[in-house]
Design a protein around this motif. Structure first.
Motif, PDB file in Angstrom:
ATOM      1  N   GLN A 109       6.578 -24.854  13.976  1.00  0.00           N
ATOM      2  CA  GLN A 109       6.944 -24.177  12.754  1.00  0.00           C
ATOM      3  C   GLN A 109       6.137 -24.745  11.604  1.00  0.00           C
ATOM      4  O   GLN A 109       5.536 -25.813  11.704  1.00  0.00           O
ATOM      5  N   ASP A 110       6.151 -24.016  10.497  1.00  0.00           N
ATOM      6  CA  ASP A 110       5.374 -24.450   9.336  1.00  0.00           C
ATOM      7  C   ASP A 110       6.101 -25.572   8.616  1.00  0.00           C
ATOM      8  O   ASP A 110       6.564 -25.435   7.486  1.00  0.00           O
ATOM      9  N   SER A 111       6.225 -26.687   9.269  1.00  0.00           N
ATOM     10  CA  SER A 111       6.897 -27.839   8.674  1.00  0.00           C
ATOM     11  C   SER A 111       5.971 -29.036   8.754  1.00  0.00           C
ATOM     12  O   SER A 111       5.496 -29.406   9.825  1.00  0.00           O
ATOM     13  N   PHE A 112       5.735 -29.670   7.629  1.00  0.00           N
ATOM     14  CA  PHE A 112       4.839 -30.823   7.606  1.00  0.00           C
ATOM     15  C   PHE A 112       5.409 -31.968   8.429  1.00  0.00           C
ATOM     16  O   PHE A 112       4.675 -32.675   9.127  1.00  0.00           O
ATOM     17  N   GLN A 113       6.717 -32.152   8.365  1.00  0.00           N
ATOM     18  CA  GLN A 113       7.347 -33.247   9.104  1.00  0.00           C
ATOM     19  C   GLN A 113       7.175 -33.053  10.605  1.00  0.00           C
ATOM     20  O   GLN A 113       6.926 -34.008  11.346  1.00  0.00           O
ATOM     21  N   GLU A 114       7.303 -31.826  11.072  1.00  0.00           N
ATOM     22  CA  GLU A 114       7.149 -31.566  12.503  1.00  0.00           C
ATOM     23  C   GLU A 114       5.696 -31.785  12.930  1.00  0.00           C
ATOM     24  O   GLU A 114       5.434 -32.334  14.008  1.00  0.00           O
ATOM     25  N   VAL A 115       4.766 -31.354  12.088  1.00  0.00           N
ATOM     26  CA  VAL A 115       3.366 -31.564  12.410  1.00  0.00           C
ATOM     27  C   VAL A 115       3.051 -33.052  12.444  1.00  0.00           C
ATOM     28  O   VAL A 115       2.375 -33.549  13.351  1.00  0.00           O
ATOM     29  N   LEU A 116       3.566 -33.800  11.468  1.00  0.00           N
ATOM     30  CA  LEU A 116       3.329 -35.233  11.418  1.00  0.00           C
ATOM     31  C   LEU A 116       3.942 -35.932  12.624  1.00  0.00           C
ATOM     32  O   LEU A 116       3.339 -36.827  13.224  1.00  0.00           O
ATOM     33  N   SER A 117       5.152 -35.509  13.007  1.00  0.00           N
ATOM     34  CA  SER A 117       5.807 -36.104  14.159  1.00  0.00           C
ATOM     35  C   SER A 117       5.023 -35.846  15.439  1.00  0.00           C
ATOM     36  O   SER A 117       4.866 -36.736  16.286  1.00  0.00           O
ATOM     37  N   ALA A 118       4.504 -34.627  15.578  1.00  0.00           N
ATOM     38  CA  ALA A 118       3.725 -34.293  16.759  1.00  0.00           C
ATOM     39  C   ALA A 118       2.444 -35.126  16.826  1.00  0.00           C
ATOM     40  O   ALA A 118       2.035 -35.582  17.896  1.00  0.00           O
ATOM     41  N   GLN A 158      -0.501 -39.732  19.167  1.00  0.00           N
ATOM     42  CA  GLN A 158      -1.157 -41.021  19.010  1.00  0.00           C
ATOM     43  C   GLN A 158      -0.520 -42.077  19.901  1.00  0.00           C
ATOM     44  O   GLN A 158      -1.203 -42.898  20.514  1.00  0.00           O
ATOM     45  N   GLN A 159       0.820 -42.073  19.998  1.00  0.00           N
ATOM     46  CA  GLN A 159       1.521 -43.027  20.849  1.00  0.00           C
ATOM     47  C   GLN A 159       1.165 -42.827  22.317  1.00  0.00           C
ATOM     48  O   GLN A 159       0.984 -43.787  23.068  1.00  0.00           O
ATOM     49  N   GLN A 160       1.054 -41.551  22.726  1.00  0.00           N
ATOM     50  CA  GLN A 160       0.684 -41.270  24.103  1.00  0.00           C
ATOM     51  C   GLN A 160      -0.722 -41.772  24.406  1.00  0.00           C
ATOM     52  O   GLN A 160      -0.982 -42.307  25.489  1.00  0.00           O
ATOM     53  N   GLU A 161      -1.633 -41.610  23.448  1.00  0.00           N
ATOM     54  CA  GLU A 161      -2.989 -42.101  23.659  1.00  0.00           C
ATOM     55  C   GLU A 161      -3.019 -43.622  23.754  1.00  0.00           C
ATOM     56  O   GLU A 161      -3.783 -44.186  24.553  1.00  0.00           O
ATOM     57  N   GLN A 162      -2.179 -44.294  22.957  1.00  0.00           N
ATOM     58  CA  GLN A 162      -2.124 -45.742  23.005  1.00  0.00           C
ATOM     59  C   GLN A 162      -1.578 -46.234  24.349  1.00  0.00           C
ATOM     60  O   GLN A 162      -2.062 -47.202  24.910  1.00  0.00           O
ATOM     61  N   ARG A 163      -0.543 -45.545  24.873  1.00  0.00           N
ATOM     62  CA  ARG A 163       0.014 -45.933  26.173  1.00  0.00           C
ATOM     63  C   ARG A 163      -0.999 -45.744  27.283  1.00  0.00           C
ATOM     64  O   ARG A 163      -1.059 -46.526  28.242  1.00  0.00           O
ATOM     65  N   SER A 164      -1.791 -44.688  27.187  1.00  0.00           N
ATOM     66  CA  SER A 164      -2.766 -44.400  28.246  1.00  0.00           C
ATOM     67  C   SER A 164      -3.884 -45.431  28.284  1.00  0.00           C
ATOM     68  O   SER A 164      -4.523 -45.639  29.318  1.00  0.00           O
ATOM     69  N   THR A 165      -4.129 -46.083  27.152  1.00  0.00           N
ATOM     70  CA  THR A 165      -5.188 -47.104  27.119  1.00  0.00           C
ATOM     71  C   THR A 165      -4.689 -48.488  27.501  1.00  0.00           C
ATOM     72  O   THR A 165      -5.496 -49.397  27.695  1.00  0.00           O
ATOM     73  N   GLU A 166      -3.369 -48.686  27.582  1.00  0.00           N
ATOM     74  CA  GLU A 166      -2.809 -49.993  27.929  1.00  0.00           C
ATOM     75  C   GLU A 166      -2.907 -50.251  29.432  1.00  0.00           C
ATOM     76  O   GLU A 166      -2.862 -49.360  30.235  1.00  0.00           O
TER      77      GLU A 166
END
Length: 245
Positions: A223-232, A237-245
């Protein structure tokens, strides 16, 4: 027996109800006068390499840019092609637009068909932040007498074009103002004074408007929500960090 006198709150309620009725009647009357209209523009198969944006200052054509800056068209680099295009655009503007269009400074999109077919007008655009200078920068174009689209401010700059037209008492007054400034500062322009810029090689290709204002495809379902976009974005970013660990 006489009926009981109306209380102040009853009178106020009646007045409010009468006002609502009046508003509804006015809206219904206005809606009855409105008739839906469908405005269609005739479809043409246009060659993108034949579309150009012309920049006009004080009624004079001063610069021309390739309109689609996201592509390189080798045919525009052929010998004599650019000079021929510039001559046709300048002649068209001088004959049909220069002395008839009421506004002095604007951007004009035109289509120059191959062969001897006449030049066609695609659109008129104001000199403001919604109009792209394409292969030019606003500093290169002679609009110092106006407030520049990039947000320049100062008492020595004229107000934006739309504000000039709004503040003028009538169109004739604005035309007289433009004519006086033209006589003081503008010189006549021949075809040699008008610069035509095109993408000369693939290295000059610039991103198109969609690329500059779009978002990743994986975010289209949000949806057109900045908070949702930021959360996504944070989750990604967290998923990318886990994949590099």
């Amino acid at each position: 027996e006489s009926s009981a006198a109306l209380q102040p709150e009853d009178i106020q309620q009646q007045q409010q109800q009468q006002q609502q009725d009046d508003v509804q009647q006015a809206q219904a009357s206005q809606a009855a006068c409105l008739r839906p209209q469908v405005v269609l523009r005739r479809w043409h198969d246009l060659l993108p390499e034949r579309e150009f944006r012309c920049f006009v200052c004080r009624h004079k054509l001063v610069a021309v840019s390739q309109r689609d800056v996201s592509q390189y068209f080798p045919q525009l680099s052929m010998s004599g092609e650019l000079e021929g295009l510039k001559t046709r655009i300048l002649a068209f503007h001088q004959q049909y637009i220069e002395d008839t269009f009421p506004v002095g400074s604007y951007a004009l999109d035109v289509y120059v068909p191959p062969g001897s077919s006449p030049v066609r007008v695609l659109d008129f655009n104001p000199i403001c932040e919604t109009t792209s200078p394409l292969l030019f920068t606003w500093d290169e174009l002679p609009y110092k007498h106006m407030q520049q689209p990039i947000g320049a401010t100062g008492s020595d700059l004229d107000p934006p074009l739309g504000q000039q037209l709004h503040q003028a008492h009538n169109l004739q007054q604005y035309q007289q103002h433009e004519s006086a400034q033209l006589q003081q500062q503008a010189a006549s322009h021949g075809s040699g004074d008008v610069e035509l810029r095109v993408v000369c090689d693939a290295g000059m290709i610039m991103p198109g408007a969609r690329a500059a204002t779009g978002m990743p495809l994986d975010m289209l379902g949000l949806q057109d929500s900045f908070q949702e976009v930021l959360s996504a974005m944070q989750q990604q970013q967290q998923q990318e960090q886990r994949s590099t660990e």
